[in-house]
Design a protein around this motif. Structure first.
Motif, mmCIF file in Angstrom:
data_model
loop_
_atom_site.group_PDB
_atom_site.id
_atom_site.type_symbol
_atom_site.label_atom_id
_atom_site.label_comp_id
_atom_site.label_asym_id
_atom_site.label_seq_id
_atom_site.Cartn_x
_atom_site.Cartn_y
_atom_site.Cartn_z
ATOM 1 N N SER A 213 0.865 -1.160 0.028
ATOM 2 C CA SER A 213 -0.090 -0.098 -0.058
ATOM 3 C C SER A 213 0.738 1.112 -0.055
ATOM 4 O O SER A 213 0.358 2.269 -0.373
ATOM 5 N N LEU A 214 2.058 1.135 0.399
ATOM 6 C CA LEU A 214 2.928 2.417 0.542
ATOM 7 C C LEU A 214 3.342 2.842 -1.107
ATOM 8 O O LEU A 214 3.307 3.873 -1.337
ATOM 9 N N VAL A 215 3.563 1.668 -1.803
ATOM 10 C CA VAL A 215 3.899 2.061 -3.434
ATOM 11 C C VAL A 215 2.652 2.658 -3.895
ATOM 12 O O VAL A 215 2.845 3.665 -4.539
ATOM 13 N N ILE A 216 1.449 2.105 -3.668
ATOM 14 C CA ILE A 216 0.231 2.767 -4.187
ATOM 15 C C ILE A 216 -0.136 4.117 -3.636
ATOM 16 O O ILE A 216 -0.077 5.008 -4.498
ATOM 17 N N ALA A 217 0.319 4.261 -2.151
ATOM 18 C CA ALA A 217 -0.017 5.639 -1.813
ATOM 19 C C ALA A 217 0.855 6.681 -2.409
ATOM 20 O O ALA A 217 0.506 7.738 -2.696
ATOM 21 N N ALA A 218 2.171 6.172 -2.591
ATOM 22 C CA ALA A 218 3.112 7.302 -3.049
ATOM 23 C C ALA A 218 3.053 7.423 -4.469
ATOM 24 O O ALA A 218 3.034 8.584 -4.934
ATOM 25 N N ILE A 219 2.564 6.680 -5.468
ATOM 26 C CA ILE A 219 2.216 6.735 -6.729
ATOM 27 C C ILE A 219 1.115 7.678 -6.800
ATOM 28 O O ILE A 219 1.049 8.436 -7.785
ATOM 29 N N VAL A 220 -0.015 7.426 -6.226
ATOM 30 C CA VAL A 220 -1.202 8.216 -6.213
ATOM 31 C C VAL A 220 -0.979 9.625 -5.772
ATOM 32 O O VAL A 220 -1.334 10.458 -6.603
ATOM 33 N N THR A 221 -0.191 9.681 -4.685
ATOM 34 C CA THR A 221 0.146 11.131 -4.326
ATOM 35 C C THR A 221 0.942 11.659 -5.304
ATOM 36 O O THR A 221 0.796 13.215 -5.461
ATOM 37 N N ALA A 222 2.103 11.399 -5.609
ATOM 38 C CA ALA A 222 3.058 11.927 -6.640
ATOM 39 C C ALA A 222 2.431 12.295 -7.837
ATOM 40 O O ALA A 222 2.368 13.390 -8.591
#
Length: 468
Positions: A213-222
């Motif tokens: 979920s960290l990867v997904i959250a970082a991608i969505v935010t960026a």
């Protein structure tokens, strides 16, 4: 049928209370999200600066530019001079910023890498220098891209979050670098799904990320940061890429075969050039790297003169024009773009081959369409196939290639043909060479006896890492 045991069901209210009262985990999450926002902002700044550098070079060499008709000829001196300046600074101050940055991230993700070595390969300092140096290479008119370097840039920004995370956060350097790299590539291409697939296919060697979920959250935010600045559009704008019809089956197969062979050759050529050998060019590069870079850059400038500047930069403008059926290119554009990208990488300056690979692939698709007598509008699917085929063959990441190209050209209507081309081209490439980024990452790994310790890693970090 047995009734489910209620005692084994999640206690919603108890779990909710635990999440609310858990203070430090929320702080850790906020730190990760803040660094993801910073990654998006850095990628936006990188995009604006690199595009400004490319535009400045194009304007300077244009007939109606400030230098008039002399601009194109002065590039024969400007390109080598600025290339030498960029390479000298890189070798002197940030040698691990050389090349695209993807091999550096892969080497840093290796479980055997020490903390000192990892910090030398991926850090906020390297990321900030990378932005300026890649922009300098684009200002010189080299055939390089910024998209690959955003992997190292994003990983460096996200890795910086470690200093603010609690010891019990459970988020290690590996997950942070993968999240940052994926966020960088997603924001650079505006391809969020492509960022996830790139991270899983090319970077991480774990069977699963401990914090997916960290990867997904970082991608969505960026990605949201990038979209808020540039708008929610595809990398090449609004296109009307149609699926292949039956009459294009044979030309499409030829595109897959040609891109597989050309991409495998290109990948092998890059690796062999970086490895060096006993030939005179390799000896010259080792003995006089700045002079060698000047010679390569002069060759790039000559190619730019022949193509009226079409081979300079990442090639996104030319690729988009091909996809829109508007570009009238020199007959040997594809070959010259291939050579210009190889020579640019051989100089060792910071810069990637991701976007130039798309341009070369688009040129192959365009050339096959011309040979097959396909009209401009019906040639667009072949150009898209060329892009995915050459990128898949070069990186040997077929899933990443087809997802990224599909998102970039809004080519959902031809998803099966894109997927088939990526798999076929990648398979042909594997008959010619091993994966390029793995080979280049191996060049960055010191021998076991030379692996730097935490106390003495600074000396090893000074060694040049010339991996494109």
């Amino acid at each position: 049928m047995n009734e489910p045991d209620a005692s084994h069901q999640p206690d919603f209210w108890r779990n909710l209370r635990q999440q609310i009262v858990a203070g430090r985990p929320w702080v850790d999450r906020a730190v990760v999200i803040a660094c993801a926002v910073a990654t998006g902002l850095v990628v936006v700044a990188f995009t604006l600066l690199s595009e400004a550098a490319s535009d400045a070079f194009a304007h300077a060499r244009a007939a109606d530019g400030p230098l008039g008709g002399w601009g194109a000829w002065l590039a024969l001196a400007w390109t080598p001079a600025l290339t030498v300046a960029v390479l000298w600074f890189t070798r002197r101050f940030v040698p691990t910023a050389m090349g695209s940055g993807i091999p550096q991230v892969m080497a840093a993700l290796d479980d055997g890498a020490s903390e000192a070595r990892r910090g030398a390969l991926v850090s906020l300092r390297v990321s900030l220098h990378k932005i300026g140096l890649v922009s300098g290479g684009l200002l010189a008119g080299l055939s390089i891209g910024r998209e690959g370097p955003t992997v190292q840039v994003g990983a460096g920004v996200m890795l910086h979050a470690r200093r603010w995370l609690s010891p019990g956060a459970g988020i290690d350097a590996h997950d942070l670098m993968v999240a940052g790299a994926a966020a960088g590539i997603a924001a650079a291409f505006n391809t969020p799904l492509g960022g996830v697939i790139f991270a899983l296919e090319q970077l991480t060697r774990r069977r699963h990320l401990s914090h997916s979920s960290l990867v997904i959250a970082a991608i969505v935010t960026a990605g949201l940061v990038a979209v808020s600045v540039f708008g929610n559009v595809t990398y090449f704008g609004k296109l009307a890429v149609q699926p292949l019809d039956g009459g294009l089956f044979v030309p499409g197969l030829l595109v897959a075969l040609a891109t597989g062979l050309a991409g495998g050759l290109f990948s092998r050529l890059i690796v062999v050039s970086m490895q060096g050998g006993a030939d005179r060019f390799s000896r010259w590069r080792r003995a006089h790297p700045l002079r060698f870079a000047a010679g390569c850059a002069f060759g790039v400038a000559v190619i730019g003169l022949v193509t009226n500047g079409a081979t300079a930069g990442a090639g996104a403008t030319t690729t988009r024009a091909l996809l829109e059926g508007q570009q009238d290119l020199p007959a040997i554009y594809t070959l010259l773009k291939f050579c210009a990208t190889w020579l640019s990488a051989w100089t060792g300056v910071p810069g990637g081959v991701f976007a130039p690979s798309l341009a070369i692939g688009a040129g192959i698709g365009h050339d096959v369409a011309l040979l097959a007598g396909v009209g401009a509008e019906r040639a667009i699917p072949l150009i898209a196939l060329g892009m995915v085929g050459f990128l898949a063959a070069t990186t040997q990441g077929p899933i990443t290639a087809f997802i990224i190209v599909m998102e970039m050209v809004a080519g959902h209507a031809m998803v099966l043909s894109l997927m088939a081309t990526a798999l076929l081209a990648s398979g042909i490439s594997r008959l010619i060479t091993r994966p390029m980024y793995l080979e280049l990452a191996a060049l960055l790994m010191p021998p076991p006896q030379a692996q730097p310790s935490a106390a003495g890693g600074a000396g090893d970090a000074r060694q040049p890492a010339a991996a494109p």
